[in-house]
Scaffold this active site. Structure first.
Site, short mmCIF file in Angstrom:
data_model
loop_
_atom_site.label_atom_id
_atom_site.label_comp_id
_atom_site.label_asym_id
_atom_site.label_seq_id
_atom_site.Cartn_x
_atom_site.Cartn_y
_atom_site.Cartn_z
N GLU A 243 -9.08 -4.52 -6.69
CA GLU A 243 -8.98 -3.16 -6.43
C GLU A 243 -8.71 -2.08 -7.29
O GLU A 243 -8.62 -1.58 -8.49
CB GLU A 243 -7.18 -3.08 -5.53
CG GLU A 243 -6.65 -4.57 -5.23
CD GLU A 243 -6.18 -4.35 -4.42
OE1 GLU A 243 -5.83 -3.24 -3.82
OE2 GLU A 243 -4.68 -5.36 -4.29
N HIS B 18 -7.85 -5.74 -1.00
CA HIS B 18 -5.97 -5.19 -0.64
C HIS B 18 -5.55 -5.84 0.44
O HIS B 18 -5.67 -6.30 1.59
CB HIS B 18 -6.53 -3.42 0.04
CG HIS B 18 -5.18 -2.78 -0.10
ND1 HIS B 18 -4.95 -2.16 -1.10
CD2 HIS B 18 -5.33 -1.79 0.52
CE1 HIS B 18 -3.45 -1.39 -0.17
NE2 HIS B 18 -4.02 -0.90 0.53
N SER C 163 0.79 -0.98 0.29
CA SER C 163 -0.64 0.24 0.29
C SER C 163 1.65 1.79 -0.30
O SER C 163 1.72 0.99 -0.71
CB SER C 163 -1.17 0.20 0.62
OG SER C 163 -2.36 1.19 1.13
#
Length: 298
Positions: free
Chosen positions: A239, A269, A145
């Site tokens: 995503e 995610h 991320s």
């Protein structure tokens, strides 16, 4: 348990794991995120230590049988606002077991207390220390991320400073574009249960605090990407950040570099956080481990 049931279980953990962001404080959100991840215990034979490198606090995780002379620096996710090295130790252990490397998890400074570029500054200082201690050929970088974005920003910063870069990098569901210009921001809006256009905008506001959202060290999709080590990006097909990985890999390859993208069907995610219960999470850690074994010396 059937695949659909497992995915539903993981999605429920995500959805139920956070208080209402409209009412919760940052401290509440951070505590909830850490609690979501620390429910998965480390095995008894994992070696976990705390310390600091370059003045940055770190948690170091070594799986049984993993090397202590070859390392993976892993930057945790959380949008530069949430997350901690301790909470990501279980996934760090999974990466250590799969790759045979010791994993170093930095506790870089978070927003909004520390705005951009504090996280990048910490990452550069820490990785300089790691590269000096172990040698570039025995080091890899990675992150999930926002940690994926931080990984690329760190590589770019070190390259521009003339520092020898690590042997490879791994990105999982990387956040590479705070301007939210990828098509999947919209096309996957109904399938991504964890990230949205609005959440990226809010995290960017906390981290950038008025700074240009296309600054190459904040949104490294817009950086000059020549001279990077081989990169593996992994991302879920559901995503909103899917296009960040696709566009990044295309940009790296356009410079003559090596970058590949593995897209995992229907995954949410950073699905690797749930590798202990989700087979596709374990599979992705295995793919990352094989890639790192291929590129890291020794």
């Amino acid at each position: 348990m059937a695949r659909t049931e497992l995915l539903a279980q993981v999605e429920k953990m995500y959805i139920d794991g956070f208080p209402d962001a409209t009412d919760a404080s940052i401290e509440d959100l951070r505590a909830s995120y850490d609690a979501l991840l620390t429910q998965f215990p480390l095995p008894d034979d994992a070696e976990v230590t705390t310390g600091e490198l370059g003045g940055v606090p770190v948690v170091t995780v070594t799986a049984a049988g993993a090397s202590t002379s070859r390392v993976l620096v892993w930057f945790h996710g959380g949008g530069y606002v949430l997350g901690s090295a301790a909470a990501f130790s279980e996934m760090g252990h999974g990466l250590s077991r799969a790759s045979g490397l010791t994993v170093i998890l930095p506790d870089y400074r978070r927003a909004p207390e520390h705005k951009f570029p504090a996280a990048v500054d910490d990452a550069v200082v820490l990785t300089r220390a790691v590269l000096a201690q172990y040698g570039a050929g025995k080091v890899a970088f990675g992150g999930d991320s926002a940690g994926g974005g931080l990984t690329v920003a760190t590589l770019v910063s070190l390259r521009d400073a003339g520092v020898a870069l690590p042997a490879a990098a791994v990105l999982i569901s990387p956040l590479l574009d705070f301007s939210r210009s990828g098509d999947t921001i919209a096309t996957n809006a109904d399938t991504d249960i964890a990230v949205s256009d609005a959440s990226i905008r809010d995290l960017g506001a906390a981290y950038l605090q008025g700074h240009d959202e296309r600054d190459p060290l904040a949104s490294p999709l817009f950086a000059e990407l020549t001279g990077l080590p081989p990169v593996l990006a992994m991302v879920g097909s559901a995503e909103v950040l899917l296009d960040d990985s696709r566009r990044f890999a295309e940009a790296v390859r356009a410079t003559g570099g090596t970058a590949s993208v593995s897209v995992y069907d229907d995954m949410c995610h950073v699905w690797t956080l749930f590798a202990s219960i989700l087979p596709e999470g374990a599979q992705a850690l295995g793919e990352a481990g094989a890639f790192l074994k291929q590129h890291v010396a020794g």
